[in-house]
Design a protein around this motif. Sequence first.
Motif, PDB file in Angstrom:
ATOM      1  N   ALA A 117       0.834  -1.209   0.000  1.00  0.00           N
ATOM      2  CA  ALA A 117       0.000   0.000   0.000  1.00  0.00           C
ATOM      3  C   ALA A 117       0.866   1.256   0.000  1.00  0.00           C
ATOM      4  O   ALA A 117       0.570   2.230  -0.709  1.00  0.00           O
ATOM      5  CB  ALA A 117      -0.919  -0.010   1.221  1.00  0.00           C
ATOM      6  N   ILE A 118       1.934   1.245   0.780  1.00  0.00           N
ATOM      7  CA  ILE A 118       2.841   2.398   0.832  1.00  0.00           C
ATOM      8  C   ILE A 118       3.551   2.584  -0.507  1.00  0.00           C
ATOM      9  O   ILE A 118       3.624   3.694  -1.039  1.00  0.00           O
ATOM     10  CB  ILE A 118       3.881   2.212   1.960  1.00  0.00           C
ATOM     11  N   ARG A 119       4.048   1.483  -1.044  1.00  0.00           N
ATOM     12  CA  ARG A 119       4.794   1.567  -2.301  1.00  0.00           C
ATOM     13  C   ARG A 119       3.896   2.038  -3.442  1.00  0.00           C
ATOM     14  O   ARG A 119       4.361   2.730  -4.367  1.00  0.00           O
ATOM     15  CB  ARG A 119       5.416   0.208  -2.629  1.00  0.00           C
ATOM     16  N   ALA A 120       2.626   1.692  -3.386  1.00  0.00           N
ATOM     17  CA  ALA A 120       1.693   2.129  -4.429  1.00  0.00           C
ATOM     18  C   ALA A 120       1.541   3.645  -4.446  1.00  0.00           C
ATOM     19  O   ALA A 120       1.206   4.233  -5.484  1.00  0.00           O
ATOM     20  CB  ALA A 120       0.340   1.461  -4.219  1.00  0.00           C
ATOM     21  N   GLU A 121       1.798   4.298  -3.309  1.00  0.00           N
ATOM     22  CA  GLU A 121       1.677   5.756  -3.217  1.00  0.00           C
ATOM     23  C   GLU A 121       2.985   6.460  -3.556  1.00  0.00           C
ATOM     24  O   GLU A 121       3.029   7.686  -3.655  1.00  0.00           O
ATOM     25  CB  GLU A 121       1.243   6.151  -1.804  1.00  0.00           C
ATOM     26  N   ALA A 122       4.074   5.707  -3.725  1.00  0.00           N
ATOM     27  CA  ALA A 122       5.390   6.302  -3.954  1.00  0.00           C
ATOM     28  C   ALA A 122       5.592   6.699  -5.412  1.00  0.00           C
ATOM     29  O   ALA A 122       4.963   6.151  -6.324  1.00  0.00           O
ATOM     30  CB  ALA A 122       6.481   5.312  -3.536  1.00  0.00           C
ATOM     31  N   HIS A 123       6.486   7.657  -5.609  1.00  0.00           N
ATOM     32  CA  HIS A 123       6.894   8.026  -6.961  1.00  0.00           C
ATOM     33  C   HIS A 123       7.641   6.862  -7.611  1.00  0.00           C
ATOM     34  O   HIS A 123       8.267   6.053  -6.914  1.00  0.00           O
ATOM     35  CB  HIS A 123       7.852   9.224  -6.919  1.00  0.00           C
ATOM     36  N   PRO A 124       7.620   6.750  -8.945  1.00  0.00           N
ATOM     37  CA  PRO A 124       8.480   5.763  -9.620  1.00  0.00           C
ATOM     38  C   PRO A 124       9.943   6.048  -9.293  1.00  0.00           C
ATOM     39  O   PRO A 124      10.292   7.158  -8.883  1.00  0.00           O
ATOM     40  CB  PRO A 124       8.187   5.995 -11.104  1.00  0.00           C
ATOM     41  N   GLN A 125      10.794   5.058  -9.523  1.00  0.00           N
ATOM     42  CA  GLN A 125      12.191   5.220  -9.122  1.00  0.00           C
ATOM     43  C   GLN A 125      12.868   6.399  -9.807  1.00  0.00           C
ATOM     44  O   GLN A 125      13.586   7.164  -9.155  1.00  0.00           O
ATOM     45  CB  GLN A 125      12.988   3.937  -9.391  1.00  0.00           C
ATOM     46  N   HIS A 126      12.684   6.588 -11.112  1.00  0.00           N
ATOM     47  CA  HIS A 126      13.398   7.673 -11.797  1.00  0.00           C
ATOM     48  C   HIS A 126      12.977   9.042 -11.263  1.00  0.00           C
ATOM     49  O   HIS A 126      13.793   9.960 -11.151  1.00  0.00           O
ATOM     50  CB  HIS A 126      13.195   7.595 -13.322  1.00  0.00           C
ATOM     51  N   VAL A 127      11.696   9.173 -10.907  1.00  0.00           N
ATOM     52  CA  VAL A 127      11.215  10.430 -10.317  1.00  0.00           C
ATOM     53  C   VAL A 127      11.791  10.590  -8.912  1.00  0.00           C
ATOM     54  O   VAL A 127      12.196  11.684  -8.499  1.00  0.00           O
ATOM     55  CB  VAL A 127       9.675  10.459 -10.289  1.00  0.00           C
ATOM     56  N   SER A 128      11.835   9.500  -8.168  1.00  0.00           N
ATOM     57  CA  SER A 128      12.350   9.529  -6.800  1.00  0.00           C
ATOM     58  C   SER A 128      13.819   9.933  -6.771  1.00  0.00           C
ATOM     59  O   SER A 128      14.232  10.751  -5.936  1.00  0.00           O
ATOM     60  CB  SER A 128      12.177   8.154  -6.152  1.00  0.00           C
ATOM     61  N   ILE A 129      14.613   9.389  -7.690  1.00  0.00           N
ATOM     62  CA  ILE A 129      16.039   9.726  -7.722  1.00  0.00           C
ATOM     63  C   ILE A 129      16.236  11.201  -8.043  1.00  0.00           C
ATOM     64  O   ILE A 129      17.097  11.875  -7.468  1.00  0.00           O
ATOM     65  CB  ILE A 129      16.779   8.835  -8.740  1.00  0.00           C
ATOM     66  N   GLU A 130      15.421  11.718  -8.936  1.00  0.00           N
ATOM     67  CA  GLU A 130      15.516  13.134  -9.264  1.00  0.00           C
ATOM     68  C   GLU A 130      15.153  13.996  -8.050  1.00  0.00           C
ATOM     69  O   GLU A 130      15.783  15.031  -7.797  1.00  0.00           O
ATOM     70  CB  GLU A 130      14.600  13.462 -10.444  1.00  0.00           C
ATOM     71  N   LEU A 131      14.151  13.579  -7.278  1.00  0.00           N
ATOM     72  CA  LEU A 131      13.788  14.287  -6.044  1.00  0.00           C
ATOM     73  C   LEU A 131      14.954  14.295  -5.061  1.00  0.00           C
ATOM     74  O   LEU A 131      15.229  15.311  -4.414  1.00  0.00           O
ATOM     75  CB  LEU A 131      12.575  13.621  -5.389  1.00  0.00           C
ATOM     76  N   ILE A 132      15.616  13.150  -4.938  1.00  0.00           N
ATOM     77  CA  ILE A 132      16.749  13.040  -4.015  1.00  0.00           C
ATOM     78  C   ILE A 132      17.877  13.963  -4.450  1.00  0.00           C
ATOM     79  O   ILE A 132      18.482  14.665  -3.630  1.00  0.00           O
ATOM     80  CB  ILE A 132      17.233  11.567  -3.942  1.00  0.00           C
ATOM     81  N   ARG A 133      18.151  14.006  -5.746  1.00  0.00           N
ATOM     82  CA  ARG A 133      19.211  14.873  -6.257  1.00  0.00           C
ATOM     83  C   ARG A 133      18.887  16.344  -6.038  1.00  0.00           C
ATOM     84  O   ARG A 133      19.762  17.147  -5.667  1.00  0.00           O
ATOM     85  CB  ARG A 133      19.438  14.588  -7.732  1.00  0.00           C
ATOM     86  N   LYS A 134      17.632  16.712  -6.249  1.00  0.00           N
ATOM     87  CA  LYS A 134      17.225  18.098  -6.012  1.00  0.00           C
ATOM     88  C   LYS A 134      17.328  18.460  -4.535  1.00  0.00           C
ATOM     89  O   LYS A 134      17.764  19.558  -4.169  1.00  0.00           O
ATOM     90  CB  LYS A 134      15.792  18.307  -6.502  1.00  0.00           C
ATOM     91  N   ALA A 135      16.928  17.522  -3.685  1.00  0.00           N
ATOM     92  CA  ALA A 135      17.006  17.762  -2.240  1.00  0.00           C
ATOM     93  C   ALA A 135      18.461  17.925  -1.803  1.00  0.00           C
ATOM     94  O   ALA A 135      18.766  18.768  -0.951  1.00  0.00           O
ATOM     95  CB  ALA A 135      16.355  16.610  -1.472  1.00  0.00           C
TER      96      ALA A 135
END
Length: 273
Positions: free
Chosen positions: A250-268
């Motif tokens: 259920a949690i993973r279903a709400e998460a961004h896809p990996q490529h979007v997530s990595i970009e978020l991490i880089r921006k952060a």
Amino acid sequence: MPAPVELDPSAGPLAFFGSELRKCRKNVGWSQEQLADRIRFSPSLVGFIERAQRPPSRDFVERCDEALGANGELLRLWPLISREASPRWFREWLDIEQEAHTLRTWQPLLVPGLLQTEEYARAVLRGEPGVTDEQAEKAVQARLERQIILSRSNPPMFWVVLDEGVLHRPIGGRDVMRRQLERLSEMAESPRIAVQVVPLALGATTGLLGGFVIAQLSGSPDTVYLESAGDGQVTDRSENVEALHVRYDAIRAEAHPQHVSIELIRKAAKTWT
């Protein structure tokens, strides 16, 4: 004396230590008998320990480190062998973590220990009430040694889901956070590590109830580790495991896809520059 056996250093803490001991001994050109003579232990014990057939004592490790001029390289492995730096209730999980072929974790507050930098881990562990600097340093080294499983020849598949708040919680200061998030994005490039981020904008989610890890082992039931403010809990009770599988999905279903997530991490990471 039995013929030397080539160990797989990734087979476990004893195999890793045995391999490192043999490497140090051969670097100085000594036989097992010569090392045994200098540290005042029997040659058979040296052989047993190099073959990972018997655990060494701290005294043995200290004498080998000094005799071989290892400059602390062998002694630093002692926490990995003895697990002395880990709470007793956590040691069962360390064995499971070593044997797992797949690990799935949800972390709402912190970067998971297997992906932490030394500075980030130190900031987290020194924040525990009543912990001395010496205790914190032992715990830091033990945490870093656990990360060996991700660089061995057969690393587990590591599925990580983080809350976006983890990227913005100021653990250890700006430089520590920047280096930690850079490390996180680099690790996510590995084909054996997947990192996804649950957007902060979602507000309340199922995951706010706490972090956990699900370990899958060959030929054994799945086992879970549930984090808590005090002692963690390790269990393979089917009802608990099934409930956490459902929660994780259920949690993973709400998460961004990996490529979007990595970009978020880089921006952060850039925001901490």
